[in-house]
Scaffold this motif. Structure first.
Motif, PDB file in Angstrom:
ATOM      1  N   SER A 149       9.448  -4.290 -10.025  1.00 42.15           N
ATOM      2  CA  SER A 149      10.563  -3.358 -10.228  1.00 42.15           C
ATOM      3  C   SER A 149      10.838  -2.454  -9.028  1.00 42.15           C
ATOM      4  CB  SER A 149      10.304  -2.484 -11.461  1.00 42.15           C
ATOM      5  OG  SER A 149       9.166  -1.653 -11.256  1.00 42.15           O
ATOM      6  N   GLU A 150       9.812  -2.196  -8.206  1.00 38.95           N
ATOM      7  CA  GLU A 150       9.941  -1.189  -7.161  1.00 38.95           C
ATOM      8  C   GLU A 150      10.084  -1.738  -5.747  1.00 38.95           C
ATOM      9  OE1 GLU A 150      10.245   2.113  -7.578  1.00 38.95           O
ATOM     10  OE2 GLU A 150      10.284   1.753  -9.733  1.00 38.95           O
ATOM     11  N   VAL A 151       9.656  -2.968  -5.513  1.00 34.78           N
ATOM     12  CA  VAL A 151       9.685  -3.490  -4.142  1.00 34.78           C
ATOM     13  C   VAL A 151      10.733  -4.590  -4.026  1.00 34.78           C
ATOM     14  CG1 VAL A 151       8.363  -4.500  -2.251  1.00 34.78           C
ATOM     15  CG2 VAL A 151       7.234  -2.947  -3.862  1.00 34.78           C
ATOM     16  N   ALA A 152      11.864  -4.236  -3.438  1.00 35.87           N
ATOM     17  CA  ALA A 152      12.967  -5.194  -3.268  1.00 35.87           C
ATOM     18  C   ALA A 152      13.150  -5.577  -1.804  1.00 35.87           C
ATOM     19  CB  ALA A 152      14.263  -4.600  -3.811  1.00 35.87           C
ATOM     20  N   LYS A 153      12.430  -4.917  -0.910  1.00 33.04           N
ATOM     21  CA  LYS A 153      12.526  -5.225   0.514  1.00 33.04           C
ATOM     22  C   LYS A 153      11.160  -5.112   1.177  1.00 33.04           C
ATOM     23  CE  LYS A 153      17.298  -4.091   1.810  1.00 33.04           C
ATOM     24  NZ  LYS A 153      18.118  -3.267   2.731  1.00 33.04           N
ATOM     25  N   ILE A 154      10.930  -5.965   2.161  1.00 28.09           N
ATOM     26  CA  ILE A 154       9.800  -5.822   3.071  1.00 28.09           C
ATOM     27  C   ILE A 154      10.407  -5.683   4.453  1.00 28.09           C
ATOM     28  CG2 ILE A 154       7.778  -6.929   4.084  1.00 28.09           C
ATOM     29  CD1 ILE A 154       7.303  -8.287   1.410  1.00 28.09           C
ATOM     30  N   GLY A 155      10.320  -4.478   5.009  1.00 22.63           N
ATOM     31  CA  GLY A 155      11.081  -4.193   6.215  1.00 22.63           C
ATOM     32  C   GLY A 155      12.559  -4.243   5.863  1.00 22.63           C
ATOM     33  N   LEU A 157       0.823  -1.215   0.000  1.00 20.31           N
ATOM     34  CA  LEU A 157       0.000   0.000   0.000  1.00 20.31           C
ATOM     35  C   LEU A 157       0.857   1.265   0.000  1.00 20.31           C
ATOM     36  CD1 LEU A 157      -2.922  -0.911   2.440  1.00 20.31           C
ATOM     37  CD2 LEU A 157      -2.711  -1.352  -0.007  1.00 20.31           C
ATOM     38  N   HIS A 158       1.931   1.281   0.788  1.00 24.54           N
ATOM     39  CA  HIS A 158       2.737   2.489   0.910  1.00 24.54           C
ATOM     40  C   HIS A 158       3.800   2.611  -0.186  1.00 24.54           C
ATOM     41  CE1 HIS A 158       1.178   2.051   5.135  1.00 24.54           C
ATOM     42  NE2 HIS A 158       0.837   3.285   4.847  1.00 24.54           N
ATOM     43  N   ARG A 159       4.446   1.493  -0.495  1.00 26.72           N
ATOM     44  CA  ARG A 159       5.525   1.565  -1.500  1.00 26.72           C
ATOM     45  C   ARG A 159       4.969   1.757  -2.908  1.00 26.72           C
ATOM     46  NH1 ARG A 159       9.287   2.924  -3.694  1.00 26.72           N
ATOM     47  NH2 ARG A 159      11.347   2.037  -3.939  1.00 26.72           N
ATOM     48  N   LEU A 160       3.848   1.102  -3.202  1.00 29.54           N
ATOM     49  CA  LEU A 160       3.250   1.226  -4.536  1.00 29.54           C
ATOM     50  C   LEU A 160       2.244   2.368  -4.603  1.00 29.54           C
ATOM     51  CD1 LEU A 160       2.642  -2.532  -5.467  1.00 29.54           C
ATOM     52  CD2 LEU A 160       4.646  -1.118  -5.941  1.00 29.54           C
ATOM     53  N   GLY A 161       1.795   2.835  -3.432  1.00 26.91           N
ATOM     54  CA  GLY A 161       0.820   3.922  -3.420  1.00 26.91           C
ATOM     55  C   GLY A 161      -0.529   3.530  -3.976  1.00 26.91           C
ATOM     56  N   ILE A 162      -0.948   2.282  -3.707  1.00 22.59           N
ATOM     57  CA  ILE A 162      -2.232   1.808  -4.236  1.00 22.59           C
ATOM     58  C   ILE A 162      -3.237   1.620  -3.106  1.00 22.59           C
ATOM     59  CG2 ILE A 162      -1.140   0.699  -6.208  1.00 22.59           C
ATOM     60  CD1 ILE A 162      -1.494  -1.978  -4.829  1.00 22.59           C
ATOM     61  N   LYS A 163      -4.512   1.540  -3.467  1.00 22.10           N
ATOM     62  CA  LYS A 163      -5.575   1.348  -2.498  1.00 22.10           C
ATOM     63  C   LYS A 163      -5.711  -0.136  -2.165  1.00 22.10           C
ATOM     64  CE  LYS A 163      -8.333   5.319  -4.017  1.00 22.10           C
ATOM     65  NZ  LYS A 163      -9.636   5.750  -4.567  1.00 22.10           N
ATOM     66  N   PRO A 193      15.183  -8.802   2.237  1.00 18.25           N
ATOM     67  CA  PRO A 193      15.233  -8.717   0.771  1.00 18.25           C
ATOM     68  C   PRO A 193      14.228  -9.692   0.154  1.00 18.25           C
ATOM     69  CG  PRO A 193      17.101  -9.971   1.602  1.00 18.25           C
ATOM     70  CD  PRO A 193      16.393  -9.428   2.803  1.00 18.25           C
ATOM     71  N   VAL A 194      13.465  -9.211  -0.826  1.00 17.59           N
ATOM     72  CA  VAL A 194      12.449 -10.054  -1.462  1.00 17.59           C
ATOM     73  C   VAL A 194      12.513  -9.900  -2.979  1.00 17.59           C
ATOM     74  CG1 VAL A 194      10.865  -9.917   0.513  1.00 17.59           C
ATOM     75  CG2 VAL A 194      10.659  -8.265  -1.366  1.00 17.59           C
ATOM     76  N   SER A 195      11.995 -10.924  -3.649  1.00 18.52           N
ATOM     77  CA  SER A 195      11.746 -10.835  -5.081  1.00 18.52           C
ATOM     78  C   SER A 195      10.370 -11.434  -5.337  1.00 18.52           C
ATOM     79  CB  SER A 195      12.827 -11.572  -5.881  1.00 18.52           C
ATOM     80  OG  SER A 195      12.861 -12.947  -5.535  1.00 18.52           O
ATOM     81  N   TRP A 196       9.838 -11.200  -6.531  1.00 13.71           N
ATOM     82  CA  TRP A 196       8.452 -11.573  -6.830  1.00 13.71           C
ATOM     83  C   TRP A 196       8.410 -12.392  -8.118  1.00 13.71           C
ATOM     84  CZ3 TRP A 196       5.234  -9.605  -3.043  1.00 13.71           C
ATOM     85  CH2 TRP A 196       5.768  -8.566  -2.272  1.00 13.71           C
ATOM     86  N   LYS A 197       7.716 -13.516  -8.076  1.00  9.81           N
ATOM     87  CA  LYS A 197       7.618 -14.370  -9.267  1.00  9.81           C
ATOM     88  C   LYS A 197       6.166 -14.751  -9.506  1.00  9.81           C
ATOM     89  CE  LYS A 197       9.549 -18.499 -11.469  1.00  9.81           C
ATOM     90  NZ  LYS A 197       9.985 -17.732 -12.657  1.00  9.81           N
TER      91      LYS A 197
END
Length: 260
Positions: free
Chosen positions: A145-151, A111-117, A154-158
Motif C-alpha cells: 500500500s505504501e511503496v509505489a516507487k523505487i527512486g 528500510l526508509h519508506r517502511l521504517g523497518i529494521k 514505478p513499482v508494484s508488489w505481488k
C-alpha cells in the motif's frame, strides 16, 4: 552458562545472549519462538544453542533456498508448520524495458519508506527477468500500500509461492586457485579482486569489509579456511580449501569468488 560463551567470539556475545533468552522463553512457556532473519553464521549459532538447551531448531533455509533465513526454536514435541516462519516472497514488478532497479535501491526504499529494521528483510534476489524480496509477512500489506516507487521507477508488489525462488538463476561463483604468502586478510582481498595491497588495506580500515558477516578493521587479521570475506562494492570470496604449497613455500588456495 559461562562455558557456552567460550565457543563464540566477543563480537557474537550479544547475539548469543539473544538466542539464550529465546531458548529460556521456550523452556518457560512450552511454546515455540521465531528468530529474526539470520545470516548463515548466526543460523549455526542459533541451532547449537537450541541443542544445548535440548530444544529443536528448524531453519526456513530447509524449505526456502536463501542466504538469510529465520529459525524456529521449540520444545521437542513441536510439529513444524512452515506458516510459523511468517515469510512472504514478493515479486517487484516494474517496466524492465525502460528501468533498472538495483539491490541497494530496493533495500534502501524498504528500510526508509517502511521504517523497518534490516532484520525484518531477508534476501533480495535480482535476476535477469524477475526480482524478488523475502520479508517478514506482517509488513506485506504496508509494502503493497505504501511503496509505489523505487527512486523514480514505478513499482508494484505481488506475492508469489516460495518455489519461484528456487527457479531464479543464482549469481554464478568463479572457482579458482591462488598463491599467497599468508592468510592475512589484506593479501587475500588483494589477490582475489586484483587490487593493490594498499587499496585492500584502505577498504578494511574504512570498515568496508566483513568476515563471516562481522565487520573487521584489522588488515593483518588471519583468515581461517572456510571463512567468507565480503567486500563492499567488489563482491565476496570464500576460502574453500588449502590445496598445498608452491615450490617457493606459498600457500596454494582454492577460492570461490562472486563479483558484485
Amino acid at each position: 552458562m559461562k562455558q557456552l560463551f567460550q565457543h563464540f567470539s566477543k563480537d557474537e556475545k550479544e547475539f548469543v545472549e539473544q538466542m539464550i533468552d529465546l531458548c529460556q522463553q521456550v523452556d518457560t512457556t512450552y511454546s515455540y519462538r521465531l528468530t529474526r532473519f539470520l545470516n548463515p553464521r548466526q543460523n549455526q549459532i542459533a541451532a547449537s544453542i537450541a541443542a544445548h538447551f535440548q530444544l529443536v531448531y528448524f531453519s526456513s533455509q530447509e524449505e526456502l533456498e536463501t542466504e538469510f533465513s529465520r529459525g524456529i526454536i521449540a520444545p521437542d514435541y513441536y510439529q513444524l508448520d512452515v506458516a510459523h516462519f511468517e515469510l512472504a516472497v514478493v515479486e517487484v514488478l516494474y517496466p524492465r524495458k525502460y528501468h533498472e532497479v538495483t539491490h541497494s535501491q530496493i533495500l534502501g526504499t524498504l528500510l526508509h519508506r517502511l521504517g523497518i529494521k534490516r532484520e525484518y528483510v531477508g534476501d533480495i534476489l535480482v535476476g535477469e527477468d524477475q526480482t524478488f524480496v523475502v520479508l517478514d509477512r506482517k509488513f506485506l500489506p504496508l509494502l503493497q500500500s505504501e511503496v509505489a516507487k523505487i527512486g523514480r521507477t514505478p513499482v508494484s508488489w505481488k506475492e508469489r509461492e516460495w518455489e519461484v525462488v528456487s527457479k531464479l538463476k543464482k549469481q554464478e561463483a568463479q572457482q579458482k586457485q591462488i598463491l599467497v604468502s599468508s592468510l592475512r586478510l589484506d593479501k587475500l582481498i588483494s589477490v582475489a579482486f586484483q587490487l593493490s595491497r594498499t587499496s585492500a588495506s584502505k577498504l578494511i580500515e574504512a570498515r568496508q569489509v566483513k568476515l563471516d558477516y562481522q565487520p573487521i578493521a584489522q588488515a593483518g587479521h588471519e583468515v581461517d579456511i572456510g571463512q567468507l570475506i565480503s567486500v563492499r562494492g567488489y563482491g565476496r570470496v570464500c576460502i574453500n580449501e588449502l590445496v598445498g604449497y608452491s615450490k617457493q613455500g606459498k600457500l596454494k588456495l582454492e577460492i570461490e569468488v562472486i563479483r558484485k
